[in-house]
Design an enzyme around this catalytic site. Structure first.
Site, PDB file in Angstrom:
ATOM      1  N   ASP A 170      -4.320   4.890   8.734  1.00 39.81           N
ATOM      2  CA  ASP A 170      -3.003   4.282   8.894  1.00 39.81           C
ATOM      3  C   ASP A 170      -2.062   5.397   9.365  1.00 39.81           C
ATOM      4  OD1 ASP A 170      -0.391   3.389   8.464  1.00 39.81           O
ATOM      5  OD2 ASP A 170      -0.944   2.144   6.746  1.00 39.81           O
ATOM      6  N   LYS A 195       7.721   0.040  11.940  1.00 36.04           N
ATOM      7  CA  LYS A 195       8.398   1.278  11.560  1.00 36.04           C
ATOM      8  C   LYS A 195       8.823   2.065  12.805  1.00 36.04           C
ATOM      9  CE  LYS A 195       7.765  -0.308   7.508  1.00 36.04           C
ATOM     10  NZ  LYS A 195       6.534  -0.929   7.307  1.00 36.04           N
TER      11      LYS A 195
END
Ligand code: P1T
Length: 379
Positions: A170, A195
């Site tokens: 990730d 994000k």
């Protein structure tokens, strides 16, 4: 091609029908076929959509890979990866993860017979001790959310090389600008595109990027069969966001360093977690695998009192109390009660996630104003 050039050009061609420089928002669910089965590569927008295709190609290029797949959220991307597994298969996961990742592993997939082992991946012996004939996947984040630990991607990948075990990283906190896990031996990169890639706190999206054609086909099968795809408007917004990723990340890193160093010297602050400190336990690995240290910082208040942490957060004027991270504006989060509330307290305490821990997503405002805000809130 260098990163900044790819961020602006990769995956994006002037629109073939009009020459439009920006990829249009193909707000359509379906595509006309002159005869059944005759089409231009687009049949139905769950399966393919030109705006999403441009974004998928852009993300793939940024991670130095041929294949990218976008999903309706970061968790939908994780969901597709775990669906590669069969009941009885085992996953070795880092024990320091976004709370929602822990939750989908424990509360969704355990009941389908997938076995998860949560270990401290800073110690590769802990990973080794869990490898067996049923191990199919190693899952990690680095830097970790929220403890900012650094895991050696190359060392982990080497450990499971030629064992029919996939390594998924990730890469949300680092972004492809700071770290490229596939080049370090990982098989799958996952992003919460929500994000830094989106970068403006206006989209929820996830992505997977892989080098292997078969793995891409398997994941694309779940993308289409399960249908958790993003819409074209969101794909357009992320394509726009990516064009400034490198510029934004440079400022996030510079502001992050100033804020971390300020907090480090503050008498009310007990501990600051940021991989840029020479004394961070894995600073050397961060230097090896990252270009810079990013804009995420966690810190604890002396005395470990939740009320003190809340007191500081409620006084902030620029750092808004909110879940999420990676947008241009600064945010603060209380992991124990917000993003990581689904992780049991005994698990949180094991990794140092205390009740006084505050996580900052340092934005790209003027650093002097951010430090003045910290100063008045910590008074
Ligand atoms: O929110 P979503 O787009 O589904 O992504 C989930 C996710 C996955 N991985 C990491 C490292 C993440 O940080 C997240 C989402 N995180 C937050 C919302 C947060 O505030 O930490």
């Amino acid at each position: 091609m260098k990163f900044a050039t790819k961020a602006i050009h990769a995956g994006v061609e002037p629109d073939p029908s009009t020459g439009a420089i920006m990829t249009p928002v193909y707000q359509t669910s379906t595509y006309a076929q002159p005869a059944p089965g005759v089409h231009k590569g687009f049949e139905y927008s769950r399966s393919q959509n030109p705006t999403r295709t441009a974004l998928q190609n852009s993300l793939a290029a940024l991670e130095n890979a041929p294949y990218g797949l976008c999903f309706a959220s970061g968790l939908a991307a994780i969901d597709a990866v775990i669906k590669l597994l069969e009941p009885g298969d085992e996953v070795i996961s880092a024990n320091d993860l976004y709370g929602g990742t822990y939750r989908i592993f424990k509360k969704v997939f355990e009941k389908y017979g997938i076995v998860f082992h949560f270990v401290n991946m800073e110690d590769t012996k802990e990973i080794e001790s869990k490898i067996n004939a049923k191990t199919r996947l190693v899952w990690l984040e680095t830097p970790t959310n929220p403890m900012m630990n650094i895991i050696d991607i190359q060392a982990v990948s080497k450990l499971v090389e030629n064992k029919n075990i996939l390594v998924a990283v990730d890469n949300t906190f680092a972004t492809p600008y700071l770290q490229q896990p596939l080049d370090l031996g990982a098989d799958i990169v996952m992003h919460s595109v929500t994000k830094y890639l989106g970068g403006h706190s206006d989209v929820v999206m996830g992505a997977l990027v892989v080098k292997d054609a078969t793995l891409n086909q398997q994941l694309a099968f779940y993308q289409n069969s399960c249908g958790a795809v993003p819409g074209p408007q969101d794909a357009f917004l992320v394509l726009r966001g990516i064009k400034t990723l490198h510029v934004r990340m440079d400022r996030h890193c510079a502001n992050g360093a100033k804020v971390a160093n300020y907090l480090h010297k503050h008498p009310k602050v007990a501990q600051v977690y940021w991989p840029g400190f020479a004394e961070h336990k894995n600073h050397a690995i961060a230097l090896k695998q990252m270009k810079n240290f990013g804009g995420m910082i966690s810190f604890t208040i002396k005395g470990d009192d939740q009320q003190d942490a809340f007191g500081v957060m409620e006084k902030f004027e620029l750092f808004t109390i909110a879940e999420s991270l990676g947008g241009v504006e600064s945010l603060c989060n209380h992991p124990a009660t917000m993003t990581h509330a689904s992780v049991p307290k005994e698990e949180r305490v094991k990794i140092g996630l205390l009740d006084s821990l505050i996580r900052l997503s340092v934005g790209i405002e003027d650093a002097d104003d951010l430090i003045a805000d910290l100063e008045q809130a910590l008074k």
